[in-house]
Design a protein around this motif. Sequence first.
Motif, PDB file in Angstrom:
ATOM      1  N   ASP A  86     -12.600   0.353  -8.932  1.00  0.00           N
ATOM      2  CA  ASP A  86     -11.095   1.292  -8.424  1.00  0.00           C
ATOM      3  C   ASP A  86      -9.987   0.511  -8.719  1.00  0.00           C
ATOM      4  OD1 ASP A  86     -10.271   3.843  -8.608  1.00  0.00           O
ATOM      5  OD2 ASP A  86     -10.205   3.724  -6.376  1.00  0.00           O
ATOM      6  N   VAL A  87     -10.136  -0.731  -9.606  1.00  0.00           N
ATOM      7  CA  VAL A  87      -8.822  -1.323  -9.732  1.00  0.00           C
ATOM      8  C   VAL A  87      -8.579  -1.108 -11.392  1.00  0.00           C
ATOM      9  CG1 VAL A  87      -7.356  -3.561  -9.930  1.00  0.00           C
ATOM     10  CG2 VAL A  87      -9.134  -2.754  -7.935  1.00  0.00           C
ATOM     11  N   HIS A  88      -7.335  -0.669 -11.789  1.00  0.00           N
ATOM     12  CA  HIS A  88      -7.399  -0.335 -13.331  1.00  0.00           C
ATOM     13  C   HIS A  88      -6.142  -1.283 -13.700  1.00  0.00           C
ATOM     14  CE1 HIS A  88     -10.020   3.247 -12.625  1.00  0.00           C
ATOM     15  NE2 HIS A  88      -9.157   3.222 -11.519  1.00  0.00           N
ATOM     16  N   GLN A  89      -6.169  -1.384 -15.222  1.00  0.00           N
ATOM     17  CA  GLN A  89      -5.258  -2.101 -15.807  1.00  0.00           C
ATOM     18  C   GLN A  89      -3.895  -1.495 -15.985  1.00  0.00           C
ATOM     19  OE1 GLN A  89      -7.765  -1.028 -19.638  1.00  0.00           O
ATOM     20  NE2 GLN A  89      -6.111  -2.505 -20.329  1.00  0.00           N
ATOM     21  N   GLY A  90      -2.726  -2.377 -15.677  1.00  0.00           N
ATOM     22  CA  GLY A  90      -1.461  -1.733 -16.217  1.00  0.00           C
ATOM     23  C   GLY A  90      -1.051  -1.376 -17.486  1.00  0.00           C
ATOM     24  N   THR A  91       0.098  -1.485 -17.869  1.00  0.00           N
ATOM     25  CA  THR A  91       0.726  -1.120 -19.202  1.00  0.00           C
ATOM     26  C   THR A  91       1.863  -1.893 -19.520  1.00  0.00           C
ATOM     27  OG1 THR A  91       0.897   0.302 -20.755  1.00  0.00           O
ATOM     28  CG2 THR A  91       1.960   0.739 -18.686  1.00  0.00           C
ATOM     29  N   CYS A  92       2.099  -2.269 -20.661  1.00  0.00           N
ATOM     30  CA  CYS A  92       3.457  -2.805 -21.084  1.00  0.00           C
ATOM     31  C   CYS A  92       3.948  -2.227 -22.590  1.00  0.00           C
ATOM     32  CB  CYS A  92       3.342  -4.359 -21.144  1.00  0.00           C
ATOM     33  SG  CYS A  92       2.061  -4.948 -22.456  1.00  0.00           S
ATOM     34  N   GLY A  93       4.870  -2.669 -23.039  1.00  0.00           N
ATOM     35  CA  GLY A  93       5.399  -2.082 -24.269  1.00  0.00           C
ATOM     36  C   GLY A  93       6.076  -0.809 -24.199  1.00  0.00           C
ATOM     37  N   PRO A  94       6.367   0.099 -25.653  1.00  0.00           N
ATOM     38  CA  PRO A  94       6.930   1.237 -25.214  1.00  0.00           C
ATOM     39  C   PRO A  94       6.358   2.365 -24.492  1.00  0.00           C
ATOM     40  CG  PRO A  94       6.310   0.854 -27.336  1.00  0.00           C
ATOM     41  CD  PRO A  94       5.905  -0.181 -26.719  1.00  0.00           C
ATOM     42  N   ARG A  95       6.130   2.496 -23.271  1.00  0.00           N
ATOM     43  CA  ARG A  95       5.174   3.410 -22.304  1.00  0.00           C
ATOM     44  C   ARG A  95       6.025   3.617 -21.217  1.00  0.00           C
ATOM     45  NH1 ARG A  95       2.342  -0.242 -25.147  1.00  0.00           N
ATOM     46  NH2 ARG A  95       0.922   0.769 -27.043  1.00  0.00           N
ATOM     47  N   VAL A  96       5.550   4.460 -20.542  1.00  0.00           N
ATOM     48  CA  VAL A  96       6.024   4.630 -19.103  1.00  0.00           C
ATOM     49  C   VAL A  96       5.170   3.686 -18.185  1.00  0.00           C
ATOM     50  CG1 VAL A  96       5.964   6.185 -17.162  1.00  0.00           C
ATOM     51  CG2 VAL A  96       6.304   7.179 -19.435  1.00  0.00           C
ATOM     52  N   ARG A  97       5.885   2.682 -17.627  1.00  0.00           N
ATOM     53  CA  ARG A  97       5.569   1.688 -16.593  1.00  0.00           C
ATOM     54  C   ARG A  97       4.951   2.253 -15.186  1.00  0.00           C
ATOM     55  NH1 ARG A  97       7.470  -2.874 -18.954  1.00  0.00           N
ATOM     56  NH2 ARG A  97       7.407  -2.641 -21.167  1.00  0.00           N
ATOM     57  N   GLY A  98       4.769   1.393 -14.731  1.00  0.00           N
ATOM     58  CA  GLY A  98       4.148   1.766 -12.975  1.00  0.00           C
ATOM     59  C   GLY A  98       5.219   2.473 -12.483  1.00  0.00           C
ATOM     60  N   VAL A  99       4.963   3.365 -11.498  1.00  0.00           N
ATOM     61  CA  VAL A  99       5.898   4.076 -10.606  1.00  0.00           C
ATOM     62  C   VAL A  99       5.950   3.280  -9.448  1.00  0.00           C
ATOM     63  CG1 VAL A  99       6.631   6.106  -9.647  1.00  0.00           C
ATOM     64  CG2 VAL A  99       5.154   6.135 -11.723  1.00  0.00           C
ATOM     65  N   VAL A 100       7.314   2.873  -9.050  1.00  0.00           N
ATOM     66  CA  VAL A 100       7.643   2.328  -7.474  1.00  0.00           C
ATOM     67  C   VAL A 100       8.096   3.354  -6.634  1.00  0.00           C
ATOM     68  CG1 VAL A 100       8.016   0.020  -8.743  1.00  0.00           C
ATOM     69  CG2 VAL A 100      10.208   1.623  -8.270  1.00  0.00           C
ATOM     70  N   ALA A 101       7.674   2.944  -5.398  1.00  0.00           N
ATOM     71  CA  ALA A 101       8.117   3.760  -4.366  1.00  0.00           C
ATOM     72  C   ALA A 101       8.064   3.254  -2.965  1.00  0.00           C
ATOM     73  CB  ALA A 101       7.073   5.187  -4.387  1.00  0.00           C
ATOM     74  N   CYS A 102       8.794   3.709  -1.994  1.00  0.00           N
ATOM     75  CA  CYS A 102       8.800   3.378  -0.753  1.00  0.00           C
ATOM     76  C   CYS A 102       7.906   4.218   0.040  1.00  0.00           C
ATOM     77  CB  CYS A 102      10.189   3.397  -0.060  1.00  0.00           C
ATOM     78  SG  CYS A 102      10.753   5.173   0.300  1.00  0.00           S
ATOM     79  N   GLN A 103       7.554   3.800   1.409  1.00  0.00           N
ATOM     80  CA  GLN A 103       6.686   4.502   2.129  1.00  0.00           C
ATOM     81  C   GLN A 103       7.004   5.908   2.463  1.00  0.00           C
ATOM     82  OE1 GLN A 103       4.176   2.629   2.886  1.00  0.00           O
ATOM     83  NE2 GLN A 103       4.151   1.356   4.291  1.00  0.00           N
ATOM     84  N   GLY A 104       8.539   6.344   2.227  1.00  0.00           N
ATOM     85  CA  GLY A 104       8.560   7.696   2.442  1.00  0.00           C
ATOM     86  C   GLY A 104       8.597   8.355   3.780  1.00  0.00           C
ATOM     87  N   ASN A 105       8.769   9.484   4.182  1.00  0.00           N
ATOM     88  CA  ASN A 105       8.740  10.021   5.413  1.00  0.00           C
ATOM     89  C   ASN A 105       7.359   9.984   6.314  1.00  0.00           C
ATOM     90  OD1 ASN A 105       7.267  11.926   4.272  1.00  0.00           O
ATOM     91  ND2 ASN A 105       8.858  13.809   4.267  1.00  0.00           N
ATOM     92  N   LEU A 106       6.364   9.619   5.599  1.00  0.00           N
ATOM     93  CA  LEU A 106       5.409   9.614   6.536  1.00  0.00           C
ATOM     94  C   LEU A 106       5.163   8.343   7.448  1.00  0.00           C
ATOM     95  CD1 LEU A 106       2.406  10.442   3.927  1.00  0.00           C
ATOM     96  CD2 LEU A 106       3.597  11.990   5.659  1.00  0.00           C
ATOM     97  N   ILE A 107       6.103   7.550   7.038  1.00  0.00           N
ATOM     98  CA  ILE A 107       6.043   6.097   7.835  1.00  0.00           C
ATOM     99  C   ILE A 107       7.457   5.725   8.456  1.00  0.00           C
ATOM    100  CG2 ILE A 107       5.471   3.725   7.844  1.00  0.00           C
ATOM    101  CD1 ILE A 107       3.191   4.116   6.157  1.00  0.00           C
ATOM    102  N   CYS A 108       8.350   5.770   7.350  1.00  0.00           N
ATOM    103  CA  CYS A 108       9.837   5.125   7.794  1.00  0.00           C
ATOM    104  C   CYS A 108      10.488   6.505   8.406  1.00  0.00           C
ATOM    105  CB  CYS A 108      10.705   4.938   6.291  1.00  0.00           C
ATOM    106  SG  CYS A 108      12.177   4.520   6.668  1.00  0.00           S
ATOM    107  N   PRO A 109      11.286   6.120   9.699  1.00  0.00           N
ATOM    108  CA  PRO A 109      11.917   6.954  10.544  1.00  0.00           C
ATOM    109  C   PRO A 109      13.116   7.723   9.558  1.00  0.00           C
ATOM    110  CG  PRO A 109      11.530   4.911  11.891  1.00  0.00           C
ATOM    111  CD  PRO A 109      11.156   4.782  10.180  1.00  0.00           C
TER     112      PRO A 109
END
Length: 286
Positions: A86-109
């Motif tokens: 269940d570990v999958h390859q990423g991507t590069c080139g002219p494509r949508v890259r990996g989405v970055v995100a913070c912990q959000g309201n489930l953890i951060c006050p």
Amino acid sequence: MSEKTINYERLKRGGFLRQKQKEDLFSMRLRVVGGQLTSDQLRALADASEKYGKGEVHITARQGLEISYVPFDDTEDLLDELQERDVHQGTCGPRVRGVVACQGNLICPRGLIDAQDIAKKIDEKYFAMELPGKFKFAVTGCPASCMKAQENDLGVMGGLEPKWVEDDCTYCGLCQTGCPVDAIKVEDEALYYDRDKCILCGQCLLICPTDAWIRSKEGYTIYVGGKVGKQPRLAVKLTELVDENTLFGIIERSVEFFKKEASSGERFGDTIRRVGFEEFKGFVLE
């Protein structure tokens, strides 16, 4: 070199980066959503890096992971073994890259939205989508913008518009002290709130001891056209405090606009500026 068949398209699309060494060595970029990995996935990465690389895993600037020093002949085996765990390859080139995100309201006050949930939904629909140029998403839980929403092609930020309840206020002045942009003034048993200055961070709600500040409206603020690199440019705020359905409608139309209008290799912000921000805004907010 091994006689086994190498799927070059799989490697090209899948985030393999050739290293500077003369040998055929590659760094494998992995698919990580919002910086989240399970302990089982981490064990799989440790095993793979020891078997195929040098026992090292590099953390990229965008919450991604890379296994380096992978011999070319081992690339297919590495991908197959990781995929089984269940570990999958990423991507590069002219494509949508990996989405970055913070912990959000489930953890951060201070989190105002479930940033991880939004990141997963974006990833599920758009990851590795073919586009004229690379496209980066960031989801940040509040206007502190830990994930730098303004530096991405499309940034999503949680926001909250406060409302003052006069009857519950003791005029202690804590909201004025806590407001980072001086949008609140407390003087002589009176309170003044400047909506134009407010950055929708919700700090006044967090700090008020009597709940005199409540939620009036909350949602997603959207930034478009940001990028870093050799010619950095901050994104422009497109709209604020929209609901989730509107957010994903805007994302869909933004991608459609980029596909339709962009030149090969062009970034989203450059396309918007060349075509015109007002035309773009009219298209996505129709």
